[in-house]
Motif scaffolding. Structure first.
Motif, PDB file in Angstrom:
ATOM      1  N   VAL A  14       6.039   3.392   0.052  1.00 53.87           N
ATOM      2  CA  VAL A  14       5.896   2.260   0.960  1.00 53.87           C
ATOM      3  C   VAL A  14       4.593   2.395   1.749  1.00 53.87           C
ATOM      4  CG1 VAL A  14       7.100   3.215   2.966  1.00 53.87           C
ATOM      5  CG2 VAL A  14       7.220   0.788   2.531  1.00 53.87           C
ATOM      6  N   LYS A  15       4.019   1.247   2.134  1.00 55.45           N
ATOM      7  CA  LYS A  15       2.785   1.241   2.916  1.00 55.45           C
ATOM      8  C   LYS A  15       3.098   0.857   4.359  1.00 55.45           C
ATOM      9  CE  LYS A  15      -0.073  -0.027  -0.972  1.00 55.45           C
ATOM     10  NZ  LYS A  15      -0.882  -1.068  -1.600  1.00 55.45           N
ATOM     11  N   ILE A  16       2.464   1.570   5.291  1.00 52.07           N
ATOM     12  CA  ILE A  16       2.596   1.254   6.714  1.00 52.07           C
ATOM     13  C   ILE A  16       1.200   0.920   7.220  1.00 52.07           C
ATOM     14  CG2 ILE A  16       3.281   2.064   8.996  1.00 52.07           C
ATOM     15  CD1 ILE A  16       5.250   3.963   7.620  1.00 52.07           C
ATOM     16  N   GLU A  17       1.038  -0.322   7.688  1.00 50.34           N
ATOM     17  CA  GLU A  17      -0.247  -0.804   8.180  1.00 50.34           C
ATOM     18  C   GLU A  17      -0.299  -0.723   9.706  1.00 50.34           C
ATOM     19  OE1 GLU A  17      -0.947  -4.787   6.840  1.00 50.34           O
ATOM     20  OE2 GLU A  17      -1.242  -4.166   4.773  1.00 50.34           O
ATOM     21  N   ASN A  18      -1.412  -0.289  10.219  1.00 48.69           N
ATOM     22  CA  ASN A  18      -1.663  -0.243  11.666  1.00 48.69           C
ATOM     23  C   ASN A  18      -0.562   0.474  12.442  1.00 48.69           C
ATOM     24  OD1 ASN A  18      -4.099  -1.712  11.358  1.00 48.69           O
ATOM     25  ND2 ASN A  18      -2.897  -3.584  11.202  1.00 48.69           N
ATOM     26  N   GLY A  19       0.096   1.412  11.807  1.00 49.03           N
ATOM     27  CA  GLY A  19       1.089   2.232  12.487  1.00 49.03           C
ATOM     28  C   GLY A  19       2.480   1.661  12.605  1.00 49.03           C
ATOM     29  N   ASP A  20       2.667   0.343  12.337  1.00 49.02           N
ATOM     30  CA  ASP A  20       4.008  -0.207  12.545  1.00 49.02           C
ATOM     31  C   ASP A  20       4.446  -1.298  11.583  1.00 49.02           C
ATOM     32  OD1 ASP A  20       2.327  -2.165  13.483  1.00 49.02           O
ATOM     33  OD2 ASP A  20       3.301  -2.392  15.417  1.00 49.02           O
ATOM     34  N   LYS A  21       3.562  -1.914  10.833  1.00 46.50           N
ATOM     35  CA  LYS A  21       3.946  -2.981   9.904  1.00 46.50           C
ATOM     36  C   LYS A  21       4.204  -2.360   8.536  1.00 46.50           C
ATOM     37  CE  LYS A  21       2.313  -7.281   7.858  1.00 46.50           C
ATOM     38  NZ  LYS A  21       1.153  -8.184   7.755  1.00 46.50           N
ATOM     39  N   VAL A  22       5.452  -2.423   8.080  1.00 47.33           N
ATOM     40  CA  VAL A  22       5.851  -1.814   6.818  1.00 47.33           C
ATOM     41  C   VAL A  22       5.822  -2.861   5.711  1.00 47.33           C
ATOM     42  CG1 VAL A  22       7.723  -0.629   5.613  1.00 47.33           C
ATOM     43  CG2 VAL A  22       7.270  -0.117   8.010  1.00 47.33           C
ATOM     44  N   ILE A  23       5.111  -2.534   4.646  1.00 54.83           N
ATOM     45  CA  ILE A  23       5.021  -3.418   3.486  1.00 54.83           C
ATOM     46  C   ILE A  23       5.947  -2.859   2.409  1.00 54.83           C
ATOM     47  CG2 ILE A  23       3.493  -4.475   1.787  1.00 54.83           C
ATOM     48  CD1 ILE A  23       2.852  -5.189   4.741  1.00 54.83           C
ATOM     49  N   PHE A  24       7.082  -3.524   2.219  1.00 53.11           N
ATOM     50  CA  PHE A  24       8.035  -3.119   1.192  1.00 53.11           C
ATOM     51  C   PHE A  24       7.562  -3.620  -0.171  1.00 53.11           C
ATOM     52  CE2 PHE A  24      10.620  -3.340   5.075  1.00 53.11           C
ATOM     53  CZ  PHE A  24      11.210  -2.097   5.046  1.00 53.11           C
ATOM     54  N   SER A  25       8.045  -3.026  -1.246  1.00 57.41           N
ATOM     55  CA  SER A  25       7.642  -3.467  -2.585  1.00 57.41           C
ATOM     56  C   SER A  25       8.185  -4.854  -2.905  1.00 57.41           C
ATOM     57  CB  SER A  25       8.098  -2.461  -3.644  1.00 57.41           C
ATOM     58  OG  SER A  25       9.498  -2.318  -3.612  1.00 57.41           O
ATOM     59  N   VAL A  26       9.284  -5.229  -2.266  1.00 56.53           N
ATOM     60  CA  VAL A  26       9.890  -6.544  -2.472  1.00 56.53           C
ATOM     61  C   VAL A  26      10.327  -7.081  -1.110  1.00 56.53           C
ATOM     62  CG1 VAL A  26      11.825  -7.782  -3.530  1.00 56.53           C
ATOM     63  CG2 VAL A  26      10.747  -5.906  -4.763  1.00 56.53           C
ATOM     64  N   GLY A  27      10.111  -8.352  -0.883  1.00 56.87           N
ATOM     65  CA  GLY A  27      10.572  -8.972   0.354  1.00 56.87           C
ATOM     66  C   GLY A  27       9.523  -9.013   1.435  1.00 56.87           C
ATOM     67  N   GLN A  28       9.963  -9.451   2.589  1.00 55.19           N
ATOM     68  CA  GLN A  28       9.098  -9.624   3.750  1.00 55.19           C
ATOM     69  C   GLN A  28       8.712  -8.273   4.365  1.00 55.19           C
ATOM     70  OE1 GLN A  28       7.936 -12.594   4.930  1.00 55.19           O
ATOM     71  NE2 GLN A  28       8.868 -13.452   3.095  1.00 55.19           N
ATOM     72  N   PRO A  29       7.565  -8.224   5.045  1.00 57.57           N
ATOM     73  CA  PRO A  29       7.215  -7.006   5.778  1.00 57.57           C
ATOM     74  C   PRO A  29       8.278  -6.712   6.834  1.00 57.57           C
ATOM     75  CG  PRO A  29       5.333  -8.481   5.636  1.00 57.57           C
ATOM     76  CD  PRO A  29       6.525  -9.241   5.133  1.00 57.57           C
TER      77      PRO A  29
END
Length: 68
Positions: A14-29
């Motif tokens: 999983v990717k975490i942007e700017n320390g708090d926004k999680v980008i899941f492989s499927v679905g909404q952040p």
């Protein structure tokens, strides 16, 4: 070129942007709390980048998967 504001977990990818926004492989952040409730809580591997309780924040019932 890599972005220093993006962390990638070596356990789940999983990717975490700017320390708090999680980008899941499927679905909404989502948030670190949602990631913890759905994945990290069960995986429990030392390499997981989402283990800091102060960064995770408050986990609510909406962070867990809802039964169908």
């Amino acid at each position: 070129m890599s972005n220093p504001n993006i962390q990638v977990c070596p356990v789940c990818g999983v990717k975490i942007e700017n320390g708090d926004k999680v980008i899941f492989s499927v679905g909404q952040p989502g948030t670190r709390a949602r990631l913890y409730a759905r994945v990290c809580n069960y995986v429990q591997k030392p390499e997981c980048i989402n283990q800091d309780e102060s960064a995770i924040g408050v986990i609510t019932t909406n962070d867990y998967y809802r039964p169908i």
